[in-house]
Design an enzyme around this catalytic site. Structure first.
Site, PDB file in Angstrom:
ATOM      1  N   HIS A  41       0.872  -1.180   0.000  1.00 17.35           N
ATOM      2  CA  HIS A  41       0.000   0.000   0.000  1.00 17.35           C
ATOM      3  C   HIS A  41       0.908   1.229   0.000  1.00 17.35           C
ATOM      4  O   HIS A  41       1.243   1.774   1.054  1.00 17.35           O
ATOM      5  CB  HIS A  41      -0.889   0.014   1.241  1.00 17.35           C
ATOM      6  CG  HIS A  41      -1.876  -1.125   1.307  1.00 17.35           C
ATOM      7  ND1 HIS A  41      -1.488  -2.430   1.471  1.00 17.35           N
ATOM      8  CD2 HIS A  41      -3.235  -1.133   1.230  1.00 17.35           C
ATOM      9  CE1 HIS A  41      -2.583  -3.198   1.497  1.00 17.35           C
ATOM     10  NE2 HIS A  41      -3.646  -2.442   1.354  1.00 17.35           N
ATOM     11  N   SER A  99       6.938   5.595   2.477  1.00 14.37           N
ATOM     12  CA  SER A  99       7.679   4.325   2.497  1.00 14.37           C
ATOM     13  C   SER A  99       8.279   3.930   1.141  1.00 14.37           C
ATOM     14  O   SER A  99       9.426   3.452   1.110  1.00 14.37           O
ATOM     15  CB  SER A  99       6.795   3.209   3.049  1.00 14.37           C
ATOM     16  OG  SER A  99       5.548   3.169   2.390  1.00 14.37           O
ATOM     17  N   ASP A 142      -4.798  -3.908  -6.460  1.00 17.27           N
ATOM     18  CA  ASP A 142      -4.906  -4.341  -5.064  1.00 17.27           C
ATOM     19  C   ASP A 142      -3.565  -4.898  -4.570  1.00 17.27           C
ATOM     20  O   ASP A 142      -3.027  -5.850  -5.151  1.00 17.27           O
ATOM     21  CB  ASP A 142      -6.009  -5.408  -4.982  1.00 17.27           C
ATOM     22  CG  ASP A 142      -6.098  -5.993  -3.596  1.00 17.27           C
ATOM     23  OD1 ASP A 142      -5.953  -5.244  -2.608  1.00 17.27           O
ATOM     24  OD2 ASP A 142      -6.288  -7.224  -3.482  1.00 17.27           O
ATOM     25  N   ASP A 163       0.688  -1.699   4.883  1.00 15.73           N
ATOM     26  CA  ASP A 163       0.280  -0.466   5.580  1.00 15.73           C
ATOM     27  C   ASP A 163      -1.078   0.005   5.033  1.00 15.73           C
ATOM     28  O   ASP A 163      -1.156   1.023   4.344  1.00 15.73           O
ATOM     29  CB  ASP A 163       1.390   0.582   5.321  1.00 15.73           C
ATOM     30  CG  ASP A 163       1.117   1.900   6.010  1.00 15.73           C
ATOM     31  OD1 ASP A 163       0.318   1.932   6.965  1.00 15.73           O
ATOM     32  OD2 ASP A 163       1.711   2.915   5.579  1.00 15.73           O
TER      33      ASP A 163
HETATM   34  C1  LIG Z   1      -1.541   4.412   4.881  1.00 13.44           C
HETATM   35  S1  LIG Z   1      -1.460   4.779   3.185  1.00 13.44           S
HETATM   36  C2  LIG Z   1       0.123   4.190   2.708  1.00 13.44           C
HETATM   37  C3  LIG Z   1       1.275   5.015   3.190  1.00 13.44           C
HETATM   38  C4  LIG Z   1       2.623   4.495   2.767  1.00 13.44           C
HETATM   39  N1  LIG Z   1       2.769   3.073   3.022  1.00 13.44           N
HETATM   40  C5  LIG Z   1       3.719   5.224   3.506  1.00 13.44           C
HETATM   41  O1  LIG Z   1       4.113   4.768   4.591  1.00 13.44           O
HETATM   42  O2  LIG Z   1       4.209   6.237   3.019  1.00 13.44           O
HETATM   43  C6  LIG Z   1      -2.512   3.566   2.501  1.00 13.44           C
HETATM   44  C7  LIG Z   1      -2.607   3.597   0.973  1.00 13.44           C
HETATM   45  O3  LIG Z   1      -3.245   2.392   0.538  1.00 13.44           O
HETATM   46  C8  LIG Z   1      -3.982   2.678  -0.633  1.00 13.44           C
HETATM   47  N2  LIG Z   1      -4.908   1.538  -0.800  1.00 13.44           N
HETATM   48  C9  LIG Z   1      -6.150   1.370  -0.325  1.00 13.44           C
HETATM   49  N3  LIG Z   1      -6.599   0.126  -0.589  1.00 13.44           N
HETATM   50  C10 LIG Z   1      -5.602  -0.510  -1.258  1.00 13.44           C
HETATM   51  C11 LIG Z   1      -5.428  -1.823  -1.780  1.00 13.44           C
HETATM   52  N4  LIG Z   1      -6.386  -2.748  -1.674  1.00 13.44           N
HETATM   53  N5  LIG Z   1      -4.262  -2.122  -2.382  1.00 13.44           N
HETATM   54  C12 LIG Z   1      -3.269  -1.203  -2.492  1.00 13.44           C
HETATM   55  N6  LIG Z   1      -3.370   0.041  -2.017  1.00 13.44           N
HETATM   56  C13 LIG Z   1      -4.507   0.391  -1.396  1.00 13.44           C
HETATM   57  C14 LIG Z   1      -4.584   4.025  -0.359  1.00 13.44           C
HETATM   58  O4  LIG Z   1      -4.940   4.660  -1.569  1.00 13.44           O
HETATM   59  C15 LIG Z   1      -3.442   4.725   0.386  1.00 13.44           C
HETATM   60  O5  LIG Z   1      -2.640   5.459  -0.514  1.00 13.44           O
END
Ligand SMILES: C[S@@+](CC[C@H](N)C(=O)[O-])C[C@H]1O[C@@H](n2cnc3c(N)ncnc32)[C@H](O)[C@@H]1O
Length: 276
Positions: A41, A99, A142, A163
């Site tokens: 994520h 990240s 996803d 995350d």
């Molecule tokens: C908490 S943020 C991530 C922050 C990042 N990991 C960081 O530490 O800089 C969560 C992200 O997950 C994305 N997201 C939501 N559902 C998702 C999925 N099923 N698969 C991948 N990304 C997803 C959102 O759009 C969002 O940008």
């Protein structure tokens, strides 16, 4: 899907997550063997701390800005602080690297990174933020499905950061199932899994699911900044297969983080093995 990390970039949760992420990757890089770093994520990559979203919440003021200003930083935090500093002009703290950026900036020539993100706008921002780096692949879609397809990586060594935004009511269940399925295919990977600490019962069920699946070497780390307002005040990380020295090296630093990032008298940190 409403979650935008720009509102939260550089907050106390990012400091904990990214501080440990950077330290663990640097630790793994003490060996020359190649690493595969996976971020399911990814978010938008780099965040403008002067932008509308970040200014609206001001969360970085209680997170990375306190770290940058502290004069007594523990040594284990230093690699993180230096990388964040490297994403900025000297002496300024206007950009916060997420990240995927941190992973990309740490890659050696033998390493690579794979980043997933579902939100199309964030994917575009992420690709732009990572354009100057080599050996990083951004995959739109996803992150859980991506993870299943790419493990075990050919390098056999590496780390997975999971995350999620925790918008869906069943995120803990989805997360637990993803970890169990991935761990079955790649039991030796290092897994760093972030979660919010709002609903103790949900967290207990999550931990119980991992324990029932007989996953071993699971360290649970929590940070509560003791804030009295509506926002998030506590979060946790489950680290599977942590470097053995992490517990010793980070115990004091976690207590320091709780003191430095405290927003109330009840600020606290914990580190305990779910399964040694
Ligand atoms: C908490 S943020 C991530 C922050 C990042 N990991 C960081 O530490 O800089 C969560 C992200 O997950 C994305 N997201 C939501 N559902 C998702 C999925 N099923 N698969 C991948 N990304 C997803 C959102 O759009 C969002 O940008």
């Amino acid at each position: 899907m409403n979650y935008r990390h720009a509102y939260h970039a550089g907050n106390f949760a990012d400091v904990l997550k990214h501080g440990l992420l950077v330290w663990i990757v640097r630790y793994l890089q003490q060996k020359d063997a190649p690493l595969c770093l996976i971020d399911t994520h990814g978010g938008a990559g780099v965040y403008d701390l002067g932008g509308t979203e970040a200014r609206k919440t001001g969360e970085a003021a209680g997170g990375v800005l306190r770290i940058a200003e502290a004069s007594d930083r523990p040594a284990v935090i230093e690699p993180y602080r230096q990388l964040v500093g490297g994403a900025n002009e000297a002496g300024a703290m206007t950009r916060y690297p997420g990240s995927p950026w941190l992973m990309a900036a740490m890659l050696r020539k033998q390493d690579r990174a794979i980043v997933g993100e579902l939100n199309g706008e964030d994917v575009a921002a992420l690709r732009a933020a990572l354009a100057g780096f080599e050996r990083v692949r951004v995959m739109e879609g996803d992150g859980y499905a991506m993870l299943q397809k790419i493990v075990p990586p050919r390098e056999k060594r590496g780390l997975v950061l999971i995350d999620p935004p925790f918008e869906a009511s069943d995120e803990f269940e989805t997360l637990a199932q993803a970890i169990i399925a991935t761990h079955a295919k790649w039991p030796t990977g290092v897994y760093v899994i972030w979660y919010p600490l709002k609903d103790d019962a949900a967290v207990e069920r999550f931990h119980a699911e991992l324990l029932n699946a007989r996953l071993a070497k699971m360290l649970n780390i929590t940070l509560d900044v003791g804030a009295a307002d509506e926002g998030l005040r506590a979060c946790g990380l489950v680290v599977i297969n942590p470097p053995w020295i992490l517990e010793k090296e980070w115990r004091e630093a976690l207590a320091w983080l709780a003191r430095t990032l405290a927003r109330g008298a009840n600020a606290a940190s914990r580190m305990e093995w779910l399964v040694p």
